[in-house]
Design a protein around this motif. Structure first.
Motif, short mmCIF file in Angstrom:
data_model
loop_
_atom_site.label_atom_id
_atom_site.label_comp_id
_atom_site.label_asym_id
_atom_site.label_seq_id
_atom_site.Cartn_x
_atom_site.Cartn_y
_atom_site.Cartn_z
N ASN A 1 -21.72 -5.64 -22.41
CA ASN A 1 -20.50 -5.10 -21.84
C ASN A 1 -19.63 -4.43 -22.88
O ASN A 1 -19.07 -3.37 -22.64
CB ASN A 1 -19.69 -6.22 -21.18
N GLU A 2 -19.58 -5.06 -24.04
CA GLU A 2 -18.77 -4.48 -25.09
C GLU A 2 -19.34 -3.14 -25.53
O GLU A 2 -18.61 -2.17 -25.73
CB GLU A 2 -18.72 -5.44 -26.28
N ASP B 1 -18.60 -0.57 -22.98
CA ASP B 1 -17.20 -0.14 -23.07
C ASP B 1 -17.01 0.86 -24.20
O ASP B 1 -16.34 1.88 -24.04
CB ASP B 1 -16.30 -1.34 -23.30
N THR C 1 -18.46 4.09 -23.25
CA THR C 1 -17.66 4.71 -22.19
C THR C 1 -16.41 5.36 -22.78
O THR C 1 -16.04 6.48 -22.39
CB THR C 1 -17.27 3.65 -21.15
N ARG C 2 -15.77 4.67 -23.70
CA ARG C 2 -14.61 5.28 -24.36
C ARG C 2 -14.99 6.57 -25.05
O ARG C 2 -14.30 7.57 -24.96
CB ARG C 2 -14.02 4.30 -25.40
#
Lengths: 156, 156
Positions: free
Chosen positions: A102-103, A106, A109-110
């Motif tokens: 998940n990290e 993220d 995605t950023r």
DNA sequence: GCTTGACCTGAACTATAGTTAAGGTTTTAT
DNA sequence: ATAAAACCTTAACTATAGTTCAGGTCAAGC
């Protein structure tokens, strides 16, 4: 497949490789790295307990998430030794790895969002472009980190 | 910084490294790999055009998205040669890379979701576990691909 | 009982992305 | 003018994740 008796059936390295969809050399490699282990026949050939298949399944999933083998090995080492990983073991490992994943998602995605913003912005030449002033990087760089100077103030 | 005249200012390898936040050896490496180029002084020292900073910025962003250097180099090669990449060049590259990035994010997200589903499911021992029967893998494996046999039908 | 396929070890090799070291030259600053 | 800082090249080394090869042994089928 090697028949040793009605209840103890062991797998040769070739069996393991075939059934996990990896190569024999990879099985050797994982053993050298301490991720898996085997016993030997009188003739010095490896024999694997059936539990190896579950362990290798876990290894493969972890690798797909991008976790390096050393870390996978460390996580497996914390499991009760010489035992087939249980559903509970798996639950612990997988939920930790899911968090890692998940990290990473993220982060990516950023980055993607920044990239999206920058596509039309005349990017890399404007001083407030998020890609030129990436907080990620500043955060990673730790003490002494400063803005990247890619163009100097005197640049048009 | 090397002053050659009022309009031509070139950067030494150290300048470039400092201002891009990479090491001198990495600059050398990128040049060896053909991602960037330089001219030489009479004394055989590298001098870089200022446009190198923009190019290296692009390289760094692409690397963060996980694109290998060879591919980055290939993309840069398709740009008008010996020119500072323009905003339009950047738009093309970045939108392509954003798509790549999106695909990787989607892949990881699917994996994470599978992982999430499998955490409580007694995973890796049940025959219809999505992680045991990953369509991703089947798709990648191409012709001849078949279900992974991690446990045999005879397994309890 | 013998041939073939599977297995053994160790060393070297692949690729990616660099870093480090050694030995020598150039530039810059005082 | 000279010393220090920066630069040059080549080669070897790091790490990760394996693969490939050579030379030899083991196991299974006919």
């Amino acid at each position: 497949m090697v028949e040793v008796g009605p209840l103890q059936r062991y797998l040769s390295v070739g069996d393991v490789a075939r059934r996990c969809g990896i190569s024999v050399s990879a099985v050797h490699f994982y053993e050298r790295k301490g991720l898996i282990s085997s016993i030997r026949t009188d003739g010095n050939q490896r024999r694997f307990h059936r539990g190896i298949l579950r362990k290798l399944a876990i290894i493969k999933v972890a690798q797909k998430t991008g976790i390096p083998l050393a870390e996978i090995g460390a996580a497996l080492d914390k499991l009760p030794r010489n035992t087939v990983p249980t559903a509970e073991d798996w639950a612990k490992l997988s939920s930790q790895w899911r968090d890692d994943l998940n990290e990473r998602i993220d982060q990516l995605t950023r980055l993607r969002d920044q990239l999206g913003q920058c596509i039309g912005c005349g990017c890399l030449s404007i001083s407030d472009c998020p890609l030129r002033n990436p907080y990620d990087e500043l955060a990673q760089a730790g003490p002494g980190a400063r803005l990247l100077e890619m163009d100097e103030p005197d640049t048009p």
